[in-house]
Design a protein around this motif. Structure first.
Motif, PDB file in Angstrom:
ATOM      1  N   GLU A  50      -1.916  -1.227   7.468  1.00  0.00           N
ATOM      2  CA  GLU A  50      -2.147   0.052   8.125  1.00  0.00           C
ATOM      3  C   GLU A  50      -1.766  -0.091   9.590  1.00  0.00           C
ATOM      4  OE1 GLU A  50      -6.076   2.213   9.644  1.00  0.00           O
ATOM      5  OE2 GLU A  50      -5.873   2.378   7.451  1.00  0.00           O
ATOM      6  N   VAL A  78       7.332   2.869   6.139  1.00  0.00           N
ATOM      7  CA  VAL A  78       6.151   3.725   6.144  1.00  0.00           C
ATOM      8  C   VAL A  78       6.045   4.390   4.773  1.00  0.00           C
ATOM      9  CG1 VAL A  78       5.056   5.751   7.158  1.00  0.00           C
ATOM     10  CG2 VAL A  78       6.290   4.133   8.619  1.00  0.00           C
ATOM     11  N   SER A  80       3.040   6.368   3.919  1.00  0.00           N
ATOM     12  CA  SER A  80       2.306   7.614   4.136  1.00  0.00           C
ATOM     13  C   SER A  80       1.845   7.637   5.584  1.00  0.00           C
ATOM     14  CB  SER A  80       1.102   7.724   3.191  1.00  0.00           C
ATOM     15  OG  SER A  80       0.170   6.683   3.424  1.00  0.00           O
ATOM     16  N   ALA A  81       1.611   8.844   6.125  1.00  0.00           N
ATOM     17  CA  ALA A  81       1.237   8.957   7.539  1.00  0.00           C
ATOM     18  C   ALA A  81       0.291  10.126   7.730  1.00  0.00           C
ATOM     19  CB  ALA A  81       2.482   9.131   8.404  1.00  0.00           C
ATOM     20  N   TRP A  82      -0.421  10.120   8.848  1.00  0.00           N
ATOM     21  CA  TRP A  82      -1.321  11.199   9.190  1.00  0.00           C
ATOM     22  C   TRP A  82      -1.296  11.427  10.701  1.00  0.00           C
ATOM     23  CZ3 TRP A  82      -2.531   6.640   6.840  1.00  0.00           C
ATOM     24  CH2 TRP A  82      -3.228   5.682   7.579  1.00  0.00           C
ATOM     25  N   ALA A  95       8.553   9.659  14.672  1.00  0.00           N
ATOM     26  CA  ALA A  95       7.275  10.353  14.487  1.00  0.00           C
ATOM     27  C   ALA A  95       7.140  11.444  15.535  1.00  0.00           C
ATOM     28  CB  ALA A  95       6.115   9.379  14.583  1.00  0.00           C
ATOM     29  N   PHE A 114      -0.506   5.301   9.917  1.00  0.00           N
ATOM     30  CA  PHE A 114       0.296   5.290   8.702  1.00  0.00           C
ATOM     31  C   PHE A 114      -0.017   4.049   7.882  1.00  0.00           C
ATOM     32  CE2 PHE A 114       2.782   3.057  11.891  1.00  0.00           C
ATOM     33  CZ  PHE A 114       3.255   1.937  11.220  1.00  0.00           C
TER      34      PHE A 114
END
Length: 609
Positions: A50, A78, A80-82, A95, A114
């Protein structure tokens, strides 16, 4: 060491300011020192991790939007990301802020995270087209290379002359930052610098980093250690005996035991060596144990050995930097990085399959230029070769010897290479399971773990001292004593001077006990601060004072609890015995179990002097 459990450290954040390395053309360059972007690996589970980026507005005007760009090596991506929209073109990742977090007032910061696969780290970071460290950049302009490792000459009581080979850059090198102990002390245009105003008889560490014409900084050089001449402080008289203590990386959390405590307790002046525990062993390689504790945690001024607070941008923080500061204050000290331990010994099975590859990985990690000057060698804590500990190893009797031989070949004759080894002196026991005699020629010494022979894992007892020096009538298992273990190592040909006797700075205990003398029945482990059945000496000396001595170790019966532990008096007895046996010295697990004035360390040191 049976109770070496891992304390939960929370998210171990590795804060890495990245220079603005531009690989692809972008928008117009931004003004200097308007914003920074820093990367943190907050979790790592081997095949994935992470990550987190933090963008901070360091300027005086509001930022309305932000874009962070970086490169990952092939194989890292990557998944997944938030809190950001993340896209990629090949290995180049971008990003952009969400609608709700693009505006940053002066001084404000925002983070996005991410999940990733692979093991690579980001490089070539850009923030809004400029340098992620707040400096200027020009699209297409790469940062400079690392200069050569400095050489030191003309060393006096208060000064040293440094020289290094030049860095290279596609647009030209502007100047060099000279860093002493991780902090910039000068910026020069030449490839040499004389540092003055130093303290006599003190250790320092120097690195250099280059700046190009756009003021981008490149990676730091390797480190050179310097010890100034003179000094009025006489190194402590330690004799020829090793006096070694374990410092645990996780002790800085719940125990609140920092490297500085070695100074305030007086212990640093009374020992010769420190084992830093633990590095991990995974995938057949040496690996970082806790990156946050090891080299990222920022210590405040009151927590630091030198009384100066860590800064966000210094190249090295955490315990490693504190150990560096400790060695500067106590130049006689040697520090080894210990790998394995009770929890991570399962990784040695893979290491034994490729000893040379394992040794190379350990060498590369211990000699990482960020902290190479901190460590004087490596310690291997394999519990247990070709035998059972937390898990059972079936690598074969020769595996331990092969691993130690490979480490010595790689680290060379001048480095310290040591190992913590079993104290099972019973017939057919763990000492007989591996070729400790053959491996002895490759090590400086063995730390013989002469403790944890008995404890409340046998919940109903019988009660017995966990660290008996000698046998006694009624001992639960023959051969489970210090004397038996040392005698067995000597008998197979391990030189006495390569054997260190072990002392536990803790007690082991049962509850539900009615009998004062050893051999009583119990109903389970006694309550402990961090773990059932175990407690620090500093607590037991007042909560359950010793009521007797058996086989060279104290015991205490208070209420329904029964404890055994070493005291200053019993340590004195064991040190006299060790000297009489011609042993190389003693070691202990671990510093934080001692009193604030280090009375157990004092007893060990005085007993060997």
């Amino acid at each position: 060491m049976r109770f070496r459990h891992r304390a939960a450290a929370g998210f171990a954040t590795l804060l890495l300011p990245l220079a603005g390395l531009v690989g692809l053309a972008a928008g117009p360059a931004q003004a200097a020192s308007t914003a920074t972007a820093t990367y943190a690996k907050t979790q790592d589970w081997g095949t994935g991790f992470e990550g987190k980026w933090t963008v901070q507005n360091t300027g005086s005007t509001t930022i309305s939007s932000w874009t962070v760009e970086w490169d990952f090596p092939s194989g890292t991506s990557v998944t997944s990301a938030w809190d950001a929209d993340v896209t990629n073109s090949g290995t180049h990742w971008t990003a952009k802020n969400k609608s709700y977090n693009g505006t940053l007032a002066p001084g404000a910061s925002v983070s996005f995270g991410f999940n990733g696969s692979g093991s690579g780290s980001p490089s070539n970071c850009k923030l809004n087209g400029g340098s992620c460290d707040g400096g200027t950049t020009v699209p297409g302009d790469n940062p400079p290379s690392a200069p050569g490792t400095p050489t030191a000459s003309s060393i006096t009581d208060t000064s040293v002359k440094l020289g290094w080979s030049a860095a290279t850059d596609d647009k030209g090198v502007k100047n060099y930052d000279v860093l002493r102990d991780g902090k910039t002390v000068a910026t020069v245009t030449a490839t040499s610098y004389t540092d003055t105003g130093l303290t006599a008889g003190t250790d320092y560490s120097y690195t250099v980093q280059a700046r190009d014409t756009a003021d981008q900084t490149g990676p730091a050089s390797g480190a050179v250690a310097v010890h100034t001449t003179g000094g009025t402080t006489t190194p402590p008289t330690t004799g020829d005996k090793v006096k070694l203590g374990y410092f645990t990386e996780w002790g800085i959390y719940g125990r609140n035991y920092n490297v500085k405590n070695l100074v305030t307790s007086g212990s640093a002046a009374k020992i010769t060596h420190i084992n830093y525990a633990f590095g991990n062993v995974t995938g057949g390689k040496c690996a970082i144990g806790d990156s946050y504790a090891d080299y990222d945690k920022a210590f405040t001024a009151d927590q630091s050995v030198n009384g100066v607070a860590d800064t966000w941008d210094q190249p090295l923080r955490g315990n490693f930097n504190q150990l560096r500061e400790l060695k500067a204050k106590y130049p006689h000290l040697k520090v080894l990085w210990s790998f394995g331990g009770w929890t991570w010994s399962g990784g040695f099975a893979d290491a034994a399959k490729d000893p040379a590859g394992f040794a190379q990985s350990c060498y590369d990690l211990v000699h990482d230029p960020r902290w190479a000057d901190v460590f004087d060698g490596i310690d291997i804590d394999w519990e247990y070769p070709n035998a059972c500990g937390l898990s059972c190893d079936t690598s074969g009797a020769a595996a331990f010897k092969n691993v130690m031989a490979a480490l010595r070949a790689k680290f060379g004759s001048s480095a310290l290479v040591t190992a913590a080894v079993t104290a099972d002196g019973s017939s057919g026991g763990k000492i007989e399971a591996a070729d400790y005699a053959g491996a002895a020629s490759y090590v400086n010494w063995y730390n013989v773990m002469t403790y944890d022979f008995f404890g409340a894992w046998d919940a109903q007892g019988p009660t017995a001292p966990h660290s008996p020096l000698t046998s006694y009538s009624g001992i639960p298992k023959a051969g489970f004593t210090t004397a038996d273990a040392i005698a067995k190592y000597k008998a197979i040909g391990v030189p006495a001077k390569k054997l260190l006797v072990g002392i536990g700075f803790y007690g082991r205990g049962w509850t539900g006990v009615t009998q004062d003398a050893p051999g009583g029945t119990a109903t389970g482990p006694a309550a402990g601060t961090y773990e059932q059945g175990i407690e620090d000496y500093k607590v037991l000396k007042t909560s359950c004072p010793a009521t007797g001595t058996i086989a060279g170790t104290a015991y205490a019966h208070c209420g329904s609890n029964w404890w055994s532990y070493d005291t200053p008096a019993t340590i004195g007895t064991k040190m006299a015995w060790a000297k009489n046996q011609g042993l190389g010295g003693a070691f202990f697990w671990e510093f934080s179990g001692d009193t604030s004035n280090g009375e157990l360390v004092s007893a060990l040191s005085n007993g060997l002097s």
